[in-house]
Design a protein around this motif. Structure first.
Motif, mmCIF file in Angstrom:
data_model
loop_
_atom_site.group_PDB
_atom_site.id
_atom_site.type_symbol
_atom_site.label_atom_id
_atom_site.label_comp_id
_atom_site.label_asym_id
_atom_site.label_seq_id
_atom_site.Cartn_x
_atom_site.Cartn_y
_atom_site.Cartn_z
ATOM 1 N N LEU A 136 38.541 50.498 26.322
ATOM 2 C CA LEU A 136 38.008 51.029 27.573
ATOM 3 C C LEU A 136 39.013 50.789 28.689
ATOM 4 N N ALA A 137 38.840 51.499 29.778
ATOM 5 C CA ALA A 137 39.727 51.304 30.929
ATOM 6 C C ALA A 137 39.604 49.881 31.454
ATOM 7 N N VAL A 138 40.715 49.370 31.954
ATOM 8 C CA VAL A 138 40.800 47.966 32.341
ATOM 9 C C VAL A 138 40.970 47.835 33.855
ATOM 10 N N ALA A 139 40.236 46.885 34.429
ATOM 11 C CA ALA A 139 40.430 46.492 35.825
ATOM 12 C C ALA A 139 40.884 45.036 35.805
ATOM 13 N N ALA A 140 42.193 44.823 35.795
ATOM 14 C CA ALA A 140 42.742 43.484 35.566
ATOM 15 C C ALA A 140 43.184 42.786 36.843
ATOM 16 N N SER A 141 42.871 43.369 37.996
ATOM 17 C CA SER A 141 43.210 42.734 39.267
ATOM 18 C C SER A 141 42.145 43.103 40.287
ATOM 19 N N VAL A 142 42.130 42.389 41.390
ATOM 20 C CA VAL A 142 41.182 42.695 42.459
ATOM 21 C C VAL A 142 41.416 44.103 42.998
ATOM 22 N N ASP A 143 42.679 44.486 43.144
ATOM 23 C CA ASP A 143 42.963 45.851 43.636
ATOM 24 C C ASP A 143 42.439 46.898 42.664
ATOM 25 N N ALA A 166 33.852 36.562 52.433
ATOM 26 C CA ALA A 166 34.450 36.550 51.092
ATOM 27 C C ALA A 166 33.735 37.522 50.179
ATOM 28 N N LEU A 167 34.510 38.188 49.334
ATOM 29 C CA LEU A 167 33.966 39.002 48.256
ATOM 30 C C LEU A 167 34.310 38.339 46.936
ATOM 31 N N ASN A 168 33.289 38.118 46.120
ATOM 32 C CA ASN A 168 33.475 37.590 44.770
ATOM 33 C C ASN A 168 33.593 38.769 43.818
ATOM 34 N N ILE A 169 34.762 38.923 43.215
ATOM 35 C CA ILE A 169 35.080 40.105 42.416
ATOM 36 C C ILE A 169 35.174 39.732 40.939
ATOM 37 N N VAL A 170 34.633 40.586 40.076
ATOM 38 C CA VAL A 170 34.842 40.406 38.637
ATOM 39 C C VAL A 170 35.921 41.374 38.171
ATOM 40 N N THR A 171 36.722 40.914 37.212
ATOM 41 C CA THR A 171 37.806 41.718 36.655
ATOM 42 C C THR A 171 37.857 41.483 35.151
ATOM 43 N N ASN A 172 38.671 42.257 34.470
ATOM 44 C CA ASN A 172 38.827 42.099 33.016
ATOM 45 C C ASN A 172 39.898 41.060 32.695
ATOM 46 N N LEU A 230 49.401 31.484 36.318
ATOM 47 C CA LEU A 230 48.985 32.304 35.184
ATOM 48 C C LEU A 230 49.126 33.763 35.598
ATOM 49 N N ALA A 231 50.064 34.449 34.973
ATOM 50 C CA ALA A 231 50.354 35.842 35.328
ATOM 51 C C ALA A 231 49.802 36.774 34.259
ATOM 52 N N PHE A 232 49.226 37.895 34.701
ATOM 53 C CA PHE A 232 48.655 38.905 33.809
ATOM 54 C C PHE A 232 49.280 40.253 34.122
ATOM 55 N N ASP A 233 49.388 41.103 33.084
ATOM 56 C CA ASP A 233 49.861 42.461 33.339
ATOM 57 C C ASP A 233 48.677 43.377 33.644
ATOM 58 N N ALA A 234 48.953 44.655 33.846
ATOM 59 C CA ALA A 234 47.906 45.597 34.234
ATOM 60 C C ALA A 234 46.883 45.839 33.139
ATOM 61 N N ASP A 235 47.194 45.453 31.909
ATOM 62 C CA ASP A 235 46.253 45.596 30.801
ATOM 63 C C ASP A 235 45.456 44.318 30.543
#
Length: 773
Positions: free
Chosen positions: A133-140, A347-353, A679-684
């Protein structure tokens, strides 16, 4: 006999630990023990369409391969949040995913085998098919129009919003002579204890109870979660935290494996053990921070702060395990020890993948310090004032104590700072650093290839949150004292400091007190070793229970020695008549006599024992300040710490050496955050820094001698005057070091907005001539 409280006696646990007699989870061996390996998804977001376990089940030594179909109790909402909040949307956190995975590393199956290697082989042989499925891996990405939703039933990826403030912010900014604004980011970092997590579950131990050993900071929370998943009463479950090799908040809540492994053990009717690998730890253990702020500060030309505002996000990863706690902590701590008449935070509490975040030492406070102290340094430059002088100008004064900020803590109680002298404490750290001398040297080294900079930071910390902790104190017939507590230790010196509190009340040497904790069978209720709370909350409970036992001992001794209870002195493990040291009994004799004592019959129970609980009502507020000198090699971007000094007000110190050790440990972790950890993550949603080759833990040669001072302004919240210290050391180092590096490179226009300040990042900023770093 001198009171043991306030004495730097040696840690009693050290001899056992350094001689290899500690007992950690992976040291535990049981007859018929099986081993678990977990099949984890490689996808950040996908539907599980098929799981083929036939190949794994055919391997030698594999006993079972279990999926969500086999363990339905582990699907759905099997993992409860540590701190439920009505401000956060409802969500389901499975211990074993049967439908949709939301982050890399989520468990989709568990393999059970007769040894750990065969279990790992079996896990590798499980074939799982996914529909990505499409990924949302950052707040943006999570907030972009049309963003993929982490939870399909939610309208967006906002778990909840929180806000707070005092005064009139807009009016405050109109009254400011200078307004500075900045965008800041504090990246995700890992607690990274030496010992990873682990669980060992026995469906029916010798006492008939379902028994679970787990490397946790919160055994009672694990017990409650297990009771819900297994459909059992909590008293039928025993959770034990053995020796635990560090926690730092990362083991401070329930994990999927805490319920998955016991569920598998129950299904198979045999003991099952799982021990996390370091790779799994990076992938699946909770990290923290991950905040982005847009903040501004208004000041007058004389340095008076008139308005402060921040709007920020927190990336929770896939599950908001701690609700809105971290965001609220940041909001409440951001004004720090300063008089801020007009303040607003949203503050906004955001969920991401991404894997879920929880708490790491500091829990929202280092982020607050990073924002306020970066703003203060900018404001100081804008008005031409030394940054230390600007801070001192705005510190809450002793005559304003107890100081009310106008904010409300997360326990629902108005924030009131404990009385203390913040300016005097701040001056102590500047003197200890030799601030003025280093300023002179800084001017002499301007334009050289190794300029130096100075960084300062001051903070307040709410410590010792409730609702309660308890203690059970019993005097054995040989004169030893058993102290039973609901808190577990991961290196905080409980066997020493808690014994000192008990010993002070009973008049016995601390070595006669045996501390037992981390076991839900020793005392009925406990909250956990988190949030700098053990000394400030369990400590008073221990003092009260010990005082009750001392009263019982005096009654029995008075009966035996034919005197009044008030004339009995407890000292050196004996009871004697005041003024007649030779006329007495040892504590063991009193314990034996207490079983049939008429004096105790009159108060309703035999024996020298008592149980007490302490409810603090709200937190106690500690203060600290840090200052450092950093040298930067402009040819390489390498930053080196030349000098580091810190003060912390811990209230009444139980053991000054332990306080110093806690501060040293926190400062070192803060140095890692400042210079090398992320801890760094890529767009996926794939983790890029998932090993100790990639994740920059600080080395010993990066740490200068740490000059720390423990201050003693007694708390008014608890009778012992204790304030917390466990999380304090880590709050200021990231921003103090960042301020120092920017100060060193002021001639180059370097603008620091994020961490860590690796040589590559600093070098790049130098070469790009003032671009944000």
């Amino acid at each position: 006999m001198t009171s043991p409280i306030g004495t730097s006696i040696k840690r009693r646990e050290d001899r056992r630990l350094v001689t290899g007699r500690g007992r950690y989870l992976d040291d535990l061996r049981l007859p018929g023990l099986l081993h678990a390996a977990i099949v984890r998804t490689p996808h950040a977001h996908a539907r599980v369409t098929r799981i083929d376990v036939t190949g794994a089940r055919a391997l030698p030594g594999v006993i079972a391969v279990l999926t969500g179909a086999d363990l339905p109790e582990c699907t759905g909402a099997a993992v409860p949040p540590l701190v439920p909040s009505t401000a956060i949307r409802r969500y389901r956190h499975p211990a074993l995913v049967a439908d949709v995975v939301r982050a890399v590393g989520e468990p989709v199956a568990v393999v059970i085998a007769d040894d750990a290697g065969r279990a790992a082989d079996g896990a590798s042989a499980v074939v799982v098919e996914y529909d990505p499925l499409a990924v949302a891996a950052s707040v943006d990405a999570a907030q972009a129009p049309g963003a993929p939703r982490v939870f399909e039933e939610w309208p967006d990826n906002v778990a909840g919003a929180v806000h707070g403030g005092v005064g009139d912010v807009e009016r405050g900014f109109t009254e400011a002579d200078e307004v500075v604004e900045i965008e800041l980011e504090v990246p995700r970092v890992a607690p990274l204890p030496i010992e990873p997590r682990g669980v060992l579950a026995v469906p029916e131990a010798a006492d008939g109870r379902f028994t679970v050993w787990t490397a946790t900071q919160v055994p009672y929370a694990v017990r409650a979660a297990l009771a819900g998943v297994l459909g059992m009463g909590e008293e039928s479950i025993r959770v034990i935290a053995p020796d635990v090799g560090g926690g730092f908040g990362g083991k401070g809540h329930v994990y999927p494996e805490d319920v998955l492994v016991p569920a598998a053990a129950r299904r198979l009717g045999r003991p099952v053990k799982w021990v996390e690998t370091r790779t799994e730890h990076f992938m699946a253990s909770a990290a923290d921070r991950d905040q982005r702020h847009v903040a501004r500060l208004g000041v007058r030309h004389d340095g008076e702060m008139v308005a402060l505002e921040t709007t920020f996000t927190r990336d929770h990863g896939a599950y908001p395990m701690l609700g809105d706690v971290i965001a609220i902590n940041t909001m409440n701590h951001l004004p720090g020890p300063y008089r801020v008449p007009n303040y607003r935070a949203r503050a906004l509490n955001i969920v991401t993948n991404k894997p879920f975040t929880a708490a790491y030492r500091g829990a929202g406070r280092p982020e607050a310090a990073f924002v306020i102290d970066r703003l203060l340094d900018r404001a100081a430059r804008a008005i031409g004032m030394d940054p230390a002088l600007l801070r001192r100008r705005n510190l809450v004064r002793p005559d304003e104590m107890p100081y009310r900020t106008g904010l409300t803590y997360r326990d629902g109680v108005a924030i009131v700072y404990d009385p203390a002298d913040y300016p005097a404490a701040f001056d102590r750290v500047l003197e200890r650093l030799d601030y003025d001398r280093w300023r002179k040297e800084q001017h002499q080294r301007r334009g050289s290839s190794r300029p130096i900079g100075l960084g300062v930071s001051a903070y307040v910390e709410g410590t010792g949150i409730g609702p309660f902790e308890g203690a059970d104190v019993r005097v054995d017939t040989d004169g030893t004292v058993k102290l039973l507590v609901g808190v577990a230790s991961q290196g905080q010196s409980h066997e020493t400091t808690l014994a000192q509190i008990c010993a002070a009340e009973l008049g016995v040497p601390p070595e006669r007190v045996i501390v037992m904790g981390g076991d839900t069978s020793v005392i009925g209720f406990g909250m956990g070793t988190i949030a700098s709370r053990v000394a400030a909350v369990a400590g008073p409970a221990i003092a009260r229970a010990s005082r009750d036992v001392a009263d019982r001992a005096r009654r029995v001794a008075a009966e035996k020695l034919e005197c009044a209870p008030d004339d009995v002195v407890l000292a050196g493990g004996r009871a004697h008549v005041a003024g007649f040291v030779d006329r007495g009994l040892d504590l063991g004799e009193l314990s034996r006599a207490a079983v049939r004592s008429p004096a105790l019959a009159a108060i309703g129970s035999p024996g020298l024992y008592a149980c007490a609980f302490f409810y603090p009502g709200t937190v106690t507020w500690a203060f600290g300040a840090h200052a450092c000198v950093v040298e930067v090699d402009v040819e390489t971007g390498m930053a080196s710490l030349l000098r580091y000094a810190a003060v912390h007000d811990c209230g009444r110190p139980i053991n000054p050496a332990v306080v110093e050790g806690q501060l040293h440990g926190g400062i070192v972790q803060g140095i890692g955050t400042a210079l090398s950890e992320a801890l760094a993550f890529d767009a996926d949603g794939q983790l890029l820094t998932g090993s100790l080759m990639d994740y920059g833990v600080p080395r010993a040669d990066q740490i200068p001698p740490l000059d720390v001072i423990a201050l003693d302004y007694a708390s008014v919240v608890n009778e012992l005057g204790i304030k917390g210290v466990g999380e304090s050391g880590i709050i200021s180092p990231p921003v103090a070091i960042a301020n120092a590096i920017e100060d060193a490179l002021a001639n180059y226009g370097v603008d620091i907005r994020t961490l860590p300040l690796t040589p590559a990042r600093v070098w790049d900023a130098l070469r790009q001539g003032g671009r944000p770093c």
